[in-house]
Enzyme design. Structure first.
Site, short mmCIF file in Angstrom:
data_model
loop_
_atom_site.label_atom_id
_atom_site.label_comp_id
_atom_site.label_asym_id
_atom_site.label_seq_id
_atom_site.Cartn_x
_atom_site.Cartn_y
_atom_site.Cartn_z
N SER A 182 0.85 -1.09 0.03
CA SER A 182 0.11 -0.11 0.14
C SER A 182 0.91 1.24 0.00
O SER A 182 2.18 1.08 0.29
CB SER A 182 -0.87 -0.14 1.35
OG SER A 182 -1.36 1.44 1.40
N TYR A 195 -1.98 -1.26 10.57
CA TYR A 195 -1.88 -1.57 9.15
C TYR A 195 -0.70 -1.27 8.60
O TYR A 195 -0.04 -1.80 7.73
CB TYR A 195 -3.12 -0.93 8.42
CG TYR A 195 -3.37 -1.12 7.11
CD1 TYR A 195 -3.71 -2.25 6.49
CD2 TYR A 195 -2.78 -0.07 5.93
CE1 TYR A 195 -3.93 -2.35 4.78
CE2 TYR A 195 -3.28 -0.24 4.65
CZ TYR A 195 -3.60 -1.53 4.23
OH TYR A 195 -3.40 -1.64 2.78
#
Length: 309
Positions: A182, A195
């Site tokens: 990401s 995350y």
């Protein structure tokens, strides 16, 4: 004289535009030829029961690959499989395989990898580590068990599966591993600690793997997308482990899964090592963090004070 000059300019402009058009056409034809090389390749996709993983299944199935669909939800995997089979395609296709897989079950992953290798005589050619989970919460309030769970699913699960399949790729003389990281694997934002940490870890591990596997012809591509229009935020866990249960506005207005899946497919056939997918401002944040860290820290502190989750 003036008309002659105008004619010359028009001729030059025509040649220039024609050259650009020809170059574009050649690039498209080259890309199409490379995509045809995916025909018959075995592609294992984690998190294939929905969202981006499902879109990747469609993209590679349409390219003629032998797709192995992996996720926890067997019913959803069967749905994806049936939808693929029902597609009316002119290209040669191969029946998809369903392989239930829980990335949190680290001890069981080697046996699942062995089953995947047994499904096709040629083993696995391309591994797409897409499965994972989202997170929303403050560092102060988040339970350690939640931090561990997110790291286990997003990072250790992909590491375990990759390590289980690597020997077979090396033995057959090559392969391709894709890590769905990401942009938050390159910079962290408030209320995403678990995350972002898992994606930073993924970024580092697969960068090391890329260097070490170059001698074995095993390619590694790290994909760092921005916001994608999926149920990721809705299914994300919160500080105490309960579901977030909300669709974030940034997610709702994000990129389509089909677009990102196509970019992933193209990055594989182009053998690209590191790919960022998203709008310009995300790239700017990466550069700001690298070259103007004080400005980056100020922007993130401002975001955190605003309470934006």
């Amino acid at each position: 004289m003036e008309s002659l000059r105008t004619s010359q300019l028009q001729l030059v402009a025509g040649i220039a535009f024609g050259s650009v058009g020809l170059l574009w056409l050649l690039r498209r034809l080259t890309l199409r030829r490379k995509i045809s090389g995916l025909q018959g390749q075995v592609v294992l996709i984690t998190g294939a029961s929905s969202g981006l993983g499902e879109a990747c299944a469609h993209a590679f199935y349409k390219a003629g690959s032998k797709v192995i669909l992996c996720a926890r939800r067997v019913n959803e995997l069967e749905r994806v499989k049936n939808e693929l089979i029902s597609l009316d395609l002119t290209t040669t296709t191969h029946p998809p395989h369903v392989l239930p897989l829980d990335l949190e079950d680290l001890e069981g992953i080697p046996a699942k990898a062995a089953k995947a290798l047994a499904l096709n005589d040629g083993g696995v050619d391309i591994l797409i580590n897409n499965g994972g989970m989202g997170f929303r919460g403050t560092v102060l309030e988040t339970e350690l068990s939640v931090q561990q769970k997110v790291m286990k699913v997003n990072y250790f699960g992909s590491v375990a599966l990759t390590k289980a399949l690597l020997p077979s790729m090396i033995a057959k003389g090559g392969g391709h591993i894709v890590a769905l990281s990401s942009v938050q694997g390159k910079f962290a934002i408030p209320f995403r600690s678990a995350y972002a940490a898992s994606k930073h870890a993924m970024q580092a591990f697969f960068e090391c793997l890329r260097a070490e596997m170059a001698q074995h012809n095993v390619l590694v591509t790290i994909i760092s997308p921005g916001y994608i229009r999926t149920n990721y935020s809705y299914n994300a866990v919160t500080a105490d482990g309960t579901p977030h249960g909300e669709m974030d506005a940034t997610i709702a207005s994000g990129m389509s899964t089909d677009y990102v899946a196509e970019r992933i497919l193209h990055s594989i056939v182009k053998r690209q090592p590191d790919v960022i997918i998203g709008p310009l401002y995300l790239r700017m944040l990466i550069y700001i963090k690298a070259f103007l860290p004080s400005l980056y820290a100020w922007v993130m502190a401002l975001r955190a004070r605003g309470g934006r989750k």
